[in-house]
Scaffold this motif. Structure first.
Motif, mmCIF file in Angstrom:
data_model
loop_
_atom_site.group_PDB
_atom_site.id
_atom_site.type_symbol
_atom_site.label_atom_id
_atom_site.label_comp_id
_atom_site.label_asym_id
_atom_site.label_seq_id
_atom_site.Cartn_x
_atom_site.Cartn_y
_atom_site.Cartn_z
ATOM 1 N N UNK A 1 0.834 -1.202 0.000
ATOM 2 C CA UNK A 1 0.000 0.000 0.000
ATOM 3 C C UNK A 1 0.867 1.250 0.000
ATOM 4 N N UNK A 2 0.558 2.157 -0.904
ATOM 5 C CA UNK A 2 1.293 3.415 -1.006
ATOM 6 C C UNK A 2 2.556 3.322 -1.835
ATOM 7 N N UNK A 3 2.929 2.099 -2.228
ATOM 8 C CA UNK A 3 4.127 1.925 -3.041
ATOM 9 C C UNK A 3 3.896 2.432 -4.460
ATOM 10 N N UNK A 4 4.985 2.798 -5.123
ATOM 11 C CA UNK A 4 4.898 3.292 -6.500
ATOM 12 C C UNK A 4 5.973 2.626 -7.340
ATOM 13 N N UNK A 5 5.705 2.559 -8.638
ATOM 14 C CA UNK A 5 6.620 1.953 -9.594
ATOM 15 C C UNK A 5 6.751 2.873 -10.793
ATOM 16 N N UNK A 6 7.954 2.915 -11.365
ATOM 17 C CA UNK A 6 8.179 3.684 -12.584
ATOM 18 C C UNK A 6 9.208 2.969 -13.443
ATOM 19 N N UNK A 7 8.945 2.962 -14.729
ATOM 20 C CA UNK A 7 9.933 2.478 -15.693
ATOM 21 C C UNK A 7 10.566 3.730 -16.295
ATOM 22 N N UNK A 8 11.736 4.104 -15.793
ATOM 23 C CA UNK A 8 12.411 5.336 -16.211
ATOM 24 C C UNK A 8 13.237 5.076 -17.469
ATOM 25 N N UNK A 9 13.016 5.879 -18.483
ATOM 26 C CA UNK A 9 13.776 5.776 -19.723
ATOM 27 C C UNK A 9 14.909 6.803 -19.679
ATOM 28 N N UNK A 10 16.128 6.333 -19.915
ATOM 29 C CA UNK A 10 17.296 7.215 -19.901
ATOM 30 C C UNK A 10 18.023 7.081 -21.239
ATOM 31 N N UNK A 11 18.354 8.239 -21.871
ATOM 32 C CA UNK A 11 19.075 8.173 -23.147
ATOM 33 C C UNK A 11 20.457 7.551 -22.957
ATOM 34 N N UNK A 12 20.860 6.736 -23.907
ATOM 35 C CA UNK A 12 22.201 6.160 -23.891
ATOM 36 C C UNK A 12 23.186 7.181 -24.459
ATOM 37 N N UNK A 13 24.365 7.226 -23.875
ATOM 38 C CA UNK A 13 25.397 8.133 -24.400
ATOM 39 C C UNK A 13 25.777 7.740 -25.817
ATOM 40 N N UNK A 14 25.866 6.437 -26.036
ATOM 41 C CA UNK A 14 26.186 5.929 -27.374
ATOM 42 C C UNK A 14 25.097 4.942 -27.772
ATOM 43 N N UNK A 15 24.140 5.373 -28.601
ATOM 44 C CA UNK A 15 23.065 4.461 -29.023
ATOM 45 C C UNK A 15 23.632 3.182 -29.631
ATOM 46 N N UNK A 16 22.914 2.079 -29.397
ATOM 47 C CA UNK A 16 23.336 0.771 -29.900
ATOM 48 C C UNK A 16 22.294 0.244 -30.876
ATOM 49 N N UNK A 17 22.558 -0.922 -31.431
ATOM 50 C CA UNK A 17 21.595 -1.559 -32.334
ATOM 51 C C UNK A 17 20.311 -1.892 -31.578
ATOM 52 N N UNK A 18 20.410 -2.054 -30.238
ATOM 53 C CA UNK A 18 19.248 -2.380 -29.429
ATOM 54 C C UNK A 18 18.369 -1.162 -29.173
ATOM 55 N N UNK A 19 18.903 0.040 -29.355
ATOM 56 C CA UNK A 19 18.084 1.224 -29.145
ATOM 57 C C UNK A 19 18.875 2.424 -28.680
ATOM 58 N N UNK A 20 18.121 3.470 -28.369
ATOM 59 C CA UNK A 20 18.739 4.732 -27.974
ATOM 60 C C UNK A 20 18.533 5.039 -26.499
ATOM 61 N N UNK A 21 17.796 4.150 -25.798
ATOM 62 C CA UNK A 21 17.508 4.376 -24.385
ATOM 63 C C UNK A 21 17.709 3.090 -23.593
ATOM 64 N N UNK A 22 17.886 3.263 -22.306
ATOM 65 C CA UNK A 22 17.878 2.120 -21.395
ATOM 66 C C UNK A 22 16.726 2.325 -20.421
ATOM 67 N N UNK A 23 16.239 1.229 -19.881
ATOM 68 C CA UNK A 23 15.126 1.280 -18.946
ATOM 69 C C UNK A 23 15.639 0.907 -17.568
ATOM 70 N N UNK A 24 15.251 1.693 -16.574
ATOM 71 C CA UNK A 24 15.583 1.361 -15.190
ATOM 72 C C UNK A 24 14.285 1.362 -14.394
ATOM 73 N N UNK A 25 14.018 0.245 -13.719
ATOM 74 C CA UNK A 25 12.838 0.162 -12.872
ATOM 75 C C UNK A 25 13.132 0.864 -11.559
ATOM 76 N N UNK A 26 12.201 1.734 -11.161
ATOM 77 C CA UNK A 26 12.338 2.463 -9.900
ATOM 78 C C UNK A 26 11.107 2.186 -9.042
ATOM 79 N N UNK A 27 11.323 2.144 -7.734
ATOM 80 C CA UNK A 27 10.214 1.917 -6.802
ATOM 81 C C UNK A 27 10.342 2.829 -5.596
ATOM 82 N N UNK A 28 9.207 2.984 -4.956
ATOM 83 C CA UNK A 28 9.134 3.635 -3.656
ATOM 84 C C UNK A 28 8.184 2.789 -2.839
ATOM 85 N N UNK A 29 8.600 2.392 -1.655
ATOM 86 C CA UNK A 29 7.750 1.531 -0.833
ATOM 87 C C UNK A 29 6.780 2.330 0.037
ATOM 88 N N UNK A 30 6.907 3.650 0.026
ATOM 89 C CA UNK A 30 6.056 4.514 0.850
ATOM 90 C C UNK A 30 5.846 5.833 0.115
#
Length: 178
Positions: free
Chosen positions: A14-43
């Protein structure tokens, strides 16, 4: 992110939050131009922080399950396998996780490895896996349990070394509620 946050509320976060944060890569790769980092808050009063740095084992398990519950709706995968998704939790939270897995099983096959009776009791079918060693050889026996076998296995999970009439009764009650 919104759907996973909603799922977390149902999994005793209860009260927790989740976010899939997209961050630009310094050097884009064949896989894409961004990386994803999962972020949470438990309160609600805490900021979002990287999941890998702030989540306990139990929180990590529940966030993982919330993600699976959300993505399963959009996925054509017919079978989902959870290996101890209930690690680091117990009691009422384990029962909540078991119910979530059961709900997920309405639309697809769910296989779940668990050591928690609260989760096992929610399954439509239960198997036992016993590992043995004889003369240096490892063996594994897998058996589907009937109702009586499920009661014995749940009682073992509940009571440990000595199974009593009380633990058997509790196991039978858990199956009746499942």
């Amino acid at each position: 992110s919104k759907a996973v946050t909603e799922g977390m509320q149902q999994l005793a976060m209860k009260g927790g939050r989740f976010s899939a944060a997209l961050r630009p890569l310094e050097a884009p790769t064949a896989a894409g131009m961004e990386e994803v980092e999962f972020e949470v808050s438990s309160h609600p009063s805490l900021p979002l922080r990287p999941l890998v740095k702030v989540a306990s084992g139990g929180e990590l398990s529940r966030v993982s399950l919330a993600i699976q519950l959300v993505t399963a709706k959009a996925s054509p995968v017919a079978t989902l396998v959870f290996d101890e998704v209930d690690a680091g939790i117990g009691g009422a939270v384990a029962e909540t996780v078991g119910r979530a897995l059961k709900k997920l099983g309405k639309d697809r096959q769910v296989l779940c490895v668990t050591h928690l009776p609260q989760v096992a009791a929610q399954g439509d079918v239960q198997w036992t896996v016993v590992r043995s060693a004889t003369r240096g050889r490892i063996g594994v026996a897998v058996a589907r349990l009937d109702r009586a076998g499920r009661i014995e296995e749940l009682a073992r999970m509940l009571g440990g070394a000595e199974i009593t009439a009380t633990t058997r009764r509790h196991a039978a009650e858990m199956l009746g509620a499942g």
